[in-house]
Design an enzyme around this catalytic site. Structure first.
Site, PDB file in Angstrom:
ATOM      1  N   GLU A 153      13.808   1.402  -4.992  1.00  0.00           N
ATOM      2  CA  GLU A 153      12.810   0.707  -5.822  1.00  0.00           C
ATOM      3  C   GLU A 153      13.055   0.812  -7.326  1.00  0.00           C
ATOM      4  OE1 GLU A 153       8.999   2.183  -4.521  1.00  0.00           O
ATOM      5  OE2 GLU A 153       9.230   1.359  -2.512  1.00  0.00           O
ATOM      6  N   ASN A 196      17.668   0.317  -1.876  1.00  0.00           N
ATOM      7  CA  ASN A 196      16.545  -0.091  -1.012  1.00  0.00           C
ATOM      8  C   ASN A 196      15.380  -0.566  -1.874  1.00  0.00           C
ATOM      9  OD1 ASN A 196      15.370  -0.087   1.715  1.00  0.00           O
ATOM     10  ND2 ASN A 196      14.064   1.581   0.984  1.00  0.00           N
ATOM     11  N   HIS A 232       7.771  -4.742   4.128  1.00  0.00           N
ATOM     12  CA  HIS A 232       6.342  -4.477   4.354  1.00  0.00           C
ATOM     13  C   HIS A 232       5.637  -5.814   4.173  1.00  0.00           C
ATOM     14  CE1 HIS A 232       6.904  -0.166   4.438  1.00  0.00           C
ATOM     15  NE2 HIS A 232       7.588  -0.221   3.305  1.00  0.00           N
ATOM     16  N   GLU A 261      12.049  -0.773   6.548  1.00  0.00           N
ATOM     17  CA  GLU A 261      10.707  -0.179   6.640  1.00  0.00           C
ATOM     18  C   GLU A 261       9.710  -1.197   7.171  1.00  0.00           C
ATOM     19  OE1 GLU A 261       9.516   1.605   2.895  1.00  0.00           O
ATOM     20  OE2 GLU A 261      11.525   2.406   2.524  1.00  0.00           O
ATOM     21  N   ASP A 263       6.878  -3.334   8.586  1.00  0.00           N
ATOM     22  CA  ASP A 263       5.573  -3.360   9.237  1.00  0.00           C
ATOM     23  C   ASP A 263       4.896  -4.663   8.822  1.00  0.00           C
ATOM     24  OD1 ASP A 263       4.803  -2.581   6.620  1.00  0.00           O
ATOM     25  OD2 ASP A 263       4.330  -0.532   7.226  1.00  0.00           O
TER      26      ASP A 263
HETATM   27  C1  XIL Z   1       5.335   6.129   2.097  1.00  0.00           C
HETATM   28  C2  XIL Z   1       4.943   6.981   3.256  1.00  0.00           C
HETATM   29  O1  XIL Z   1       4.836   6.181   4.390  1.00  0.00           O
HETATM   30  C3  XIL Z   1       3.652   7.685   2.981  1.00  0.00           C
HETATM   31  O2  XIL Z   1       3.355   8.625   4.022  1.00  0.00           O
HETATM   32  C4  XIL Z   1       3.723   8.405   1.646  1.00  0.00           C
HETATM   33  O3  XIL Z   1       2.458   8.972   1.358  1.00  0.00           O
HETATM   34  C5  XIL Z   1       4.125   7.464   0.566  1.00  0.00           C
HETATM   35  O4  XIL Z   1       5.348   6.858   0.892  1.00  0.00           O
HETATM   36  N1  XIL Z   1       8.357   2.427   0.304  1.00  0.00           N
HETATM   37  C6  XIL Z   1       9.138   3.487   0.611  1.00  0.00           C
HETATM   38  C7  XIL Z   1       8.593   4.570   1.445  1.00  0.00           C
HETATM   39  O5  XIL Z   1      10.342   3.489   0.284  1.00  0.00           O
HETATM   40  O6  XIL Z   1       9.161   5.823   1.158  1.00  0.00           O
HETATM   41  C8  XIL Z   1       7.088   4.649   1.362  1.00  0.00           C
HETATM   42  O7  XIL Z   1       6.632   5.617   2.300  1.00  0.00           O
HETATM   43  C9  XIL Z   1       6.487   3.307   1.602  1.00  0.00           C
HETATM   44  C10 XIL Z   1       6.970   2.299   0.606  1.00  0.00           C
END
Ligand code: XIL
Length: 660
Positions: A153, A196, A232, A261, A263
């Site tokens: 990020e 990422n 996401h 990641e 969802d």
């Molecule tokens: C999130 C986790 O799921 C949570 O449990 C934590 O509190 C915060 O981070 N992008 C990412 C992940 O790269 O590491 C993040 O994970 C979600 C967004």
């Protein structure tokens, strides 16, 4: 070299086959067989304490990533200590179950330990901390982690720039990214090193910024091997043409991609329709990753709705994963399974490579077939972005839309359809039908020719459903300028125009009109022409020395001009050697030339100039002479010079100079 992925996947397959007895077709079996990593993020509490969590995770996935255990705040209780308890436990779980591991994440602005952010470290100290962290963590698991999210990020939202308020950017500057990847390659040369990020999956400002960042890093030799798409998403979500386009441009850089990641959150309460929509999102994503040659893994951020970051972070949303909170597979699970097994059909991905070619009153479309498509819907709008109306449903991969209005721009998309449903639309293309005929385009549209020379412009013949031969001609040429076309007439798409100016062609600007005729039509295009006088081309300057020793030496400039001059100035500079004095000057033009001389201790300067407003007609060997008397050394001497500046009628001033 990064890991031997095939060998790893083969290991995943055999380990899974042993543990798969309970369920007919776990995702990991079909994924491994098809060369894909299918992963989930794991959280430590249930991994230690909840058997059904552990059993589901190892049965269904051939890849695992720690949701938090590999983050810096988890691993680094203090500046001098590491705590690998959770990370080691996750590694052990993965290795016992033949699962590949993604490492997440080494350098991120979030979840940093307080001692680091509050520590007032200098730039050098911060680089040393980052290096030590990467070396220690990657080094500990070297050769055992297949993908590492080295930098997470780094690109800001809504600016297309780096996230400048990141701790790492503030302490180190933008170079922190390149440094991190270099340290990572040193620490574990076998790992595939990932950048990422989120909301950089399709096309837009942020994905452009990620693409440009990775392109520039790789151009500098920085080892970035992969780009992670977090994915996401909010329900409903579908893979679109832009995702394929982005994946292809990243492939062209030589990088792989992963969905890291995924969802798909639903506004609560969830209903059955939304669960079906969500299934399309997961089905699309895995189909995309299977079909996109550089996509190596698809990881979901958790797997059961019982443990998901979504409800606590996105108020009012939930149910974003593929199992419900009671570990029952949701339609999203079934969609993944069906696509991986090529079982009951899932909707196809959108067509790629759509092109549109305008004709007269029609546009011809063609596209590439995604796998599993039975037919296509062709949709059209006169507004970019839609709304689109379906104009045809066809089974082939091309279609010509007729009956269109010439001069109107049409926007097209195509979707793919099969028994299970319809894909999202392809990337949009547009085309503007034109009436049958041709137009002319001069390239360049403005040329300069000097007298005695020539210049060219290519005349493009832009044809729309028009095959007749076109005959070209030029008008408006200044006197002394001629035009030739090669070829003319022509049935081709261009002809080269050569404009040639004689030594006495009329100077100055003109507009030449190129006319094409053929098939009953006449079309024209203008060319701006300027005829210039070439330096020296119409004026000859010679120098001469005569002497009538011992009384005087004479240095002469002689001018022959075949065009009349509107300005002329002649300067002769003589070195004043011992005993020399100026004895006079003369010219053979007459009264319109003003003349005189000035002396200093070292030189005598003779000056001749055409009076303002006068024109000097053509003539031969007009002489401008400087005479030196006295008893000094015979001239010329080194350092005696002449300079002539003249302007031919309609042209620019030209200067010539030399020595005696
Ligand atoms: C999130 C986790 O799921 C949570 O449990 C934590 O509190 C915060 O981070 N992008 C990412 C992940 O790269 O590491 C993040 O994970 C979600 C967004």
């Amino acid at each position: 070299m990064p890991h031997n992925i095939r060998r790893l996947l083969a290991a995943c397959l055999s380990a899974a086959a042993v543990s798969a007895a309970a369920t007919a077709a776990p995702l990991r079996d079909s994924a491994s067989a098809r060369g894909l990593f299918i992963g989930a993020a794991a959280t430590m509490g249930p991994l230690r304490n909840e058997p059904i969590y552990v059993e589901t995770l190892r049965r269904e996935f051939n890849m695992v990533v720690a949701e938090n255990a590999f983050k810096m705040d988890a691993l680094r209780p203090s500046a001098t200590t590491y705590n690998f308890t959770d990370a080691d436990a996750l590694m052990a779980f993965a290795e016992q179950n033949g699962m590949a591991v993604r490492g997440h994440t080494l350098v991120w602005h979030s979840q940093l330990p307080g001692w680091l952010t509050a520590g007032n470290f200098t730039r050098d100290q911060t680089i040393a901390i980052m290096r030590d962290h990467i070396r220690t963590v990657m080094g500990r698991y070297a050769g055992r982690i297949v993908h590492w999210d080295v930098v997470n990020e780094a690109v800001a939202d809504g600016t297309g720039q780096l996230r400048t308020n990141s701790f790492w950017h503030q302490r180190i500057g933008p170079e922190y990214i390149a440094l991190a990847f270099q340290f990572a390659r040193e620490a574990d040369p076998t790992a595939v090193l990932y950048y990422n990020d989120y909301e950089a999956e399709g096309l837009g400002q942020k994905s452009d910024a990620v693409f440009n960042l990775v392109s520039s890093l790789r151009g500098q030799g920085v080892p970035v091997d992969g780009v992670g798409w977090q994915m996401h998403k909010i329900n409903p979500f579908r893979i679109q043409g832009q995702h394929v386009t982005n994946a292809q441009r990243l492939a062209s850089l030589g990088v792989e991609i992963s969905i890291t990641e995924m969802d798909v959150r639903i506004a609560l309460p969830t209903d059955a329709t939304e669960l079906q929509q969500q299934a399309l999102a997961f089905g699309d994503a895995v189909r995309f990753c299977l079909e996109q040659p550089n996509c190596t893994s698809l990881t979901t951020w958790g797997f059961t709705d019982k443990y998901s970051w979504v409800p606590s972070v996105f108020g009012g949303f939930g149910d974003a994963l593929i199992y419900n909170a009671s570990y029952q597979p949701k339609p999203a699970y079934t969609a993944l399974q069906s696509v991986l097994e090529e079982g009951s059909p899932q909707p196809p991905l959108p067509p790629t490579g759509l092109t549109a070619t305008a004709g007269s009153g029609q546009v011809a479309l063609a596209w590439a077939a995604p796998s599993g498509a039975a037919s296509y819907n062709v949709k059209r709008s006169t507004t970019s972005g839609g709304p689109y109306a379906t104009v045809a449903s066809v089974t082939g991969t091309s279609f010509t839309n007729t009956g269109l209005t010439n001069g109107t721009t049409y926007f097209f998309v195509v979707s793919a359809v099969n028994g299970a449903g319809e894909s999202m639309n392809s990337t949009q293309v547009n085309a503007t039908p034109q009436a049958s005929g041709f137009t002319l385009q001069a390239n360049p549209a403005s040329v300069s020719v000097s007298r005695g020379g020539s210049a060219t412009s290519t005349i493009g013949i832009v044809r729309t459903s028009f095959t007749s031969s076109v005959t070209l001609s030029a008008s408006g040429l200044p006197a002394g300028v001629t035009a030739a076309f090669n070829p003319s007439p022509t049935t081709g798409n261009s002809s080269v125009l050569t404009l040639t100016a004689s030594a006495t062609a009329t100077l100055g600007p003109a507009t030449v009109t190129v006319t094409g005729t053929g098939g009953g039509l006449t079309r024209t295009t203008p060319i701006a022409l300027t005829v210039t006088a070439p330096p020296g081309g119409n004026v000859t300057v010679t120098r001469a020395v005569t002497s009538n020793s011992p009384w005087f030496t004479e240095e002469q400039v002689r001018i022959t001009n075949t065009v009349s001059l509107t300005a002329l100035s002649v300067t002769i500079v003589v070195q004043r050697t011992t005993g020399v004095s100026a004895s006079g000057q003369y010219n053979t033009v007459g009264g319109q030339i003003q003349q005189g001389n000035t002396s200093t201790a070292s030189t005598i300067t003779y000056q001749f100039a055409l009076a303002p407003g006068q024109t000097l007609g053509t003539g031969t060997n007009r002489t401008f002479a400087a005479q030196m008397g006295g008893t000094g050394t015979v001239h010329p001497t080194s350092g005696d010079t002449w300079t002539v500046t003249y302007t031919a009628a309609g042209g620019q001033p030209v200067t010539q100079s030399g020595t005696f």
